[in-house]
Motif scaffolding. Structure first.
Motif, PDB file in Angstrom:
ATOM      1  N   ASP A 163       5.413  -4.451   2.714  1.00  0.00           N
ATOM      2  CA  ASP A 163       5.207  -3.008   2.655  1.00  0.00           C
ATOM      3  C   ASP A 163       4.085  -2.632   1.706  1.00  0.00           C
ATOM      4  OD1 ASP A 163       7.266  -2.443   4.515  1.00  0.00           O
ATOM      5  OD2 ASP A 163       8.726  -2.813   2.938  1.00  0.00           O
ATOM      6  N   LEU A 164       3.919  -3.402   0.652  1.00  0.00           N
ATOM      7  CA  LEU A 164       2.794  -3.159  -0.236  1.00  0.00           C
ATOM      8  C   LEU A 164       1.480  -3.409   0.498  1.00  0.00           C
ATOM      9  CD1 LEU A 164       1.585  -2.487  -2.963  1.00  0.00           C
ATOM     10  CD2 LEU A 164       1.894  -4.883  -3.632  1.00  0.00           C
ATOM     11  N   THR A 165       1.463  -4.435   1.335  1.00  0.00           N
ATOM     12  CA  THR A 165       0.263  -4.724   2.120  1.00  0.00           C
ATOM     13  C   THR A 165      -0.058  -3.569   3.059  1.00  0.00           C
ATOM     14  OG1 THR A 165       0.630  -7.105   2.022  1.00  0.00           O
ATOM     15  CG2 THR A 165      -0.754  -6.296   3.814  1.00  0.00           C
ATOM     16  N   SER A 166       0.983  -3.024   3.698  1.00  0.00           N
ATOM     17  CA  SER A 166       0.795  -1.899   4.611  1.00  0.00           C
ATOM     18  C   SER A 166       0.264  -0.671   3.876  1.00  0.00           C
ATOM     19  CB  SER A 166       2.118  -1.568   5.297  1.00  0.00           C
ATOM     20  OG  SER A 166       2.006  -0.402   6.079  1.00  0.00           O
ATOM     21  N   ALA A 167       0.873  -0.346   2.739  1.00  0.00           N
ATOM     22  CA  ALA A 167       0.440   0.821   1.968  1.00  0.00           C
ATOM     23  C   ALA A 167      -0.976   0.625   1.432  1.00  0.00           C
ATOM     24  CB  ALA A 167       1.412   1.074   0.816  1.00  0.00           C
ATOM     25  N   THR A 168      -1.263  -0.573   0.965  1.00  0.00           N
ATOM     26  CA  THR A 168      -2.585  -0.844   0.410  1.00  0.00           C
ATOM     27  C   THR A 168      -3.666  -0.732   1.479  1.00  0.00           C
ATOM     28  OG1 THR A 168      -1.635  -2.287  -1.274  1.00  0.00           O
ATOM     29  CG2 THR A 168      -3.986  -2.519  -0.849  1.00  0.00           C
ATOM     30  N   ALA A 169      -3.349  -1.153   2.698  1.00  0.00           N
ATOM     31  CA  ALA A 169      -4.319  -1.033   3.793  1.00  0.00           C
ATOM     32  C   ALA A 169      -4.667   0.425   4.044  1.00  0.00           C
ATOM     33  CB  ALA A 169      -3.755  -1.677   5.053  1.00  0.00           C
ATOM     34  N   TYR A 170      -3.688   1.306   3.961  1.00  0.00           N
ATOM     35  CA  TYR A 170      -3.917   2.750   4.114  1.00  0.00           C
ATOM     36  C   TYR A 170      -4.800   3.273   2.992  1.00  0.00           C
ATOM     37  CZ  TYR A 170      -2.702   7.756   4.018  1.00  0.00           C
ATOM     38  OH  TYR A 170      -2.746   9.136   3.977  1.00  0.00           O
ATOM     39  N   TRP A 171      -4.459   2.926   1.756  1.00  0.00           N
ATOM     40  CA  TRP A 171      -5.255   3.394   0.626  1.00  0.00           C
ATOM     41  C   TRP A 171      -6.683   2.850   0.675  1.00  0.00           C
ATOM     42  CZ3 TRP A 171      -0.641   1.343  -2.544  1.00  0.00           C
ATOM     43  CH2 TRP A 171       0.413   2.270  -2.481  1.00  0.00           C
ATOM     44  N   ASN A 172      -6.816   1.587   1.084  1.00  0.00           N
ATOM     45  CA  ASN A 172      -8.150   0.991   1.162  1.00  0.00           C
ATOM     46  C   ASN A 172      -8.999   1.663   2.236  1.00  0.00           C
ATOM     47  OD1 ASN A 172      -7.568  -0.779  -0.899  1.00  0.00           O
ATOM     48  ND2 ASN A 172      -7.160  -2.533   0.436  1.00  0.00           N
ATOM     49  N   ARG A 173      -8.385   2.008   3.367  1.00  0.00           N
ATOM     50  CA  ARG A 173      -9.131   2.708   4.410  1.00  0.00           C
ATOM     51  C   ARG A 173      -9.697   4.019   3.879  1.00  0.00           C
ATOM     52  NH1 ARG A 173     -12.581   2.104   7.494  1.00  0.00           N
ATOM     53  NH2 ARG A 173     -11.462   0.499   8.668  1.00  0.00           N
ATOM     54  N   LEU A 174      -8.953   4.677   3.008  1.00  0.00           N
ATOM     55  CA  LEU A 174      -9.405   5.940   2.424  1.00  0.00           C
ATOM     56  C   LEU A 174     -10.348   5.751   1.244  1.00  0.00           C
ATOM     57  CD1 LEU A 174      -6.003   7.884   2.415  1.00  0.00           C
ATOM     58  CD2 LEU A 174      -7.910   8.206   4.000  1.00  0.00           C
ATOM     59  N   GLY A 175     -10.465   4.525   0.729  1.00  0.00           N
ATOM     60  CA  GLY A 175     -11.263   4.308  -0.475  1.00  0.00           C
ATOM     61  C   GLY A 175     -10.635   4.971  -1.682  1.00  0.00           C
ATOM     62  N   LEU A 176      -9.305   4.970  -1.740  1.00  0.00           N
ATOM     63  CA  LEU A 176      -8.598   5.792  -2.714  1.00  0.00           C
ATOM     64  C   LEU A 176      -8.711   5.269  -4.142  1.00  0.00           C
ATOM     65  CD1 LEU A 176      -7.005   8.337  -2.970  1.00  0.00           C
ATOM     66  CD2 LEU A 176      -4.933   7.076  -2.388  1.00  0.00           C
ATOM     67  N   SER A 177      -8.656   3.961  -4.318  1.00  0.00           N
ATOM     68  CA  SER A 177      -8.753   3.419  -5.677  1.00  0.00           C
ATOM     69  C   SER A 177     -10.084   3.805  -6.315  1.00  0.00           C
ATOM     70  CB  SER A 177      -8.605   1.892  -5.642  1.00  0.00           C
ATOM     71  OG  SER A 177      -8.738   1.348  -6.943  1.00  0.00           O
TER      72      SER A 177
END
Length: 446
Positions: A163-177
């Motif tokens: 689930d962390l991988t799934s959430a991180t993929a979403y954040w990475n797509r947005l360039g959120l970090s």
């Protein structure tokens, strides 16, 4: 506007609403009473001169409730009994009811219904059972919050690896970090009104991030916009708010309960909520709802908000067809394409059009809207899909950018100019400027 929502066991997600790195004149606000009176009332939109007052309009029209009164745009919206509305003719500059007031009738319409739209007949038929497409229990059971609200700093999380991988993929797509590193304000000082089914006011991931004083329940007619577990769209507003706060965790959400638990609400509720949102200081308004019919009254409230520099985000609809829902459908006609109203559709993480999203040449942009991890009532999390959950990512990004001190006008331009081009060759011309890229947006200001 929701397609479907799938439960997710919460034992976990302190990251969610907290953070990825460490989450003219003002329109007057009348007495914020419930306006869910049904078809016995009509909405009247008026042109008002500078000498007209809200009290004078109320006195002139029997049983009138003023929903919007704005001298900046020279417009007002009233909810009136059907019998009173029958005495008013659109286009008239003076009627017996208005007397000598400098006011003209621009439109009279039924107080119709707006709703969270879905293309999932099974979920609709289930009603109060769930809006998860037939599930009778939540995946993983009714896991509740444990451990308190912990921010995710340096990568710490209670999510399992999958689930962390799934959430991180979403954040990475947005360039959120990248975005949250460049804009450490994280939305601080910006209020986002979520006009929806209400909010779980006690959810642990939302604590300290709710402007409860500004909120209102237009369905119940009181100051507690708490979600009610009595209908099939229960949790919709809480899920929307959680996405806003993933992007801008220091923003404040103003909960406006304009929709009942079945996901429907009167146009008067939504109109009054837009007006109140501006009056209590919202800089962004999220409307994950819509209608296939245009409303002069709601357009008037949105125009008054835009005139104050408030940005309004609307989901495009979930029928999977060409043509988006109102009010976003008014872009290019009623509203300028750069007016500050955004119509947002959904794409996959691979930047392909989501099968359920509505689309059109006047769409503003897209955001990922499939299986987005977010908050759900009773201290739970869900994975939610639909344009309802694409729109609040844009609302959160706008709040993040505004917290730098940027003007509304500059943010309107920047959020589109920084979008990532979609990869759907068949539909790209009808998906707007591209997919939200919060990291690139931050780079426009920092």
């Amino acid at each position: 506007m929701t397609k479907r929502i799938r439960s997710f066991p919460l034992m976990s997600m302190a990251v969610l609403a907290m953070a990825i790195t460490a989450c003219g004149t003002t329109p007057s606000v009348g007495a914020p009473t419930g306006t869910d009176a049904g078809g016995d009332r009509q909405l009247v939109t008026l042109r008002i001169g500078p000498g007209v007052t809200s009290a004078a309009l109320s006195a002139a029209l029997s049983g009138a409730q003023v929903l919007v009164f704005d001298h900046t745009t020279g417009r007002a919206v009233l909810s009136v009994p059907a019998a009173t509305a029958g005495t008013l003719a659109p286009g008239s500059m003076s009627t017996q009811a208005l007397g000598s007031l400098d006011a003209g009738v621009l439109g009279v319409e039924p107080d119709g219904v707006m709703k969270v739209l879905t293309d999932d007949p099974e979920a609709d038929a289930l009603g109060a059972t769930t809006w998860a497409g037939g599930l009778t229990t939540w995946a993983g059971g009714l896991t509740t919050w444990a451990g308190g609200a912990i921010t995710w700093a340096g990568g710490t999380s209670f999510l399992n690896n999958t689930d962390l991988t799934s959430a991180t993929a979403y954040w990475n797509r947005l360039g959120l970090s990248t975005a949250q590193q460049k804009i450490p304000e994280l939305g601080s000082g910006v209020k986002v009104a979520v006009i929806d089914t209400g909010l779980d006011m006690a959810h642990p991931l939302l604590q300290g991030r709710i402007d409860s004083a500004g909120g209102w329940d237009y369905v119940g007619g009181d100051g507690n916009p708490q979600e009610e577990n009595t209908g099939g769209k229960y949790g919709h507003g809480t899920a929307v708010a959680g996405i806003v706060l993933q992007i801008a965790p220091n923003a404040k959400v103003i909960p406006m309960r304009a929709l009942a638990p079945d996901g429907s609400g009167r146009i008067s509720n939504v109109t009054a909520a837009v007006n109140r949102a501006v009056s209590v200081g919202a800089r962004v308004i999220n409307l994950s709802l819509g209608s296939t019919s245009n409303s002069v009254a709601l357009n008037t409230a949105i125009s008054a908000a835009l005139a104050q520099g408030v940005l309004v985000v609307n989901s495009s609809g979930n029928a999977g067809t060409q043509g988006i829902v109102y009010p976003g459908a008014g872009l290019g006609t009623t509203f300028g394409v750069n007016s500050g109203l955004f119509a947002v559709g959904s794409v996959t993480l691979g930047l392909q059009k989501s099968a359920f999203t509505q689309y059109g040449a006047n769409m503003s942009m897209t955001a990922p809207g499939e299986l987005v991890l977010t908050t759900y009532p009773d201290a739970r999390l869900v994975k939610a899909s639909g344009t309802s959950f694409a729109a609040p990512a844009v609302a959160g990004a706008l709040a993040l950018a505004l917290s730098t001190g940027a003007s509304s006008a500059s943010v309107i331009t920047a959020v589109k100019a920084s979008a990532t081009l979609n990869q759907d060759l068949l539909f790209n011309l009808q998906l707007g400027a591209g997919t939200l890229n919060v990291g690139a947006l931050a780079g426009k200001f920092r």
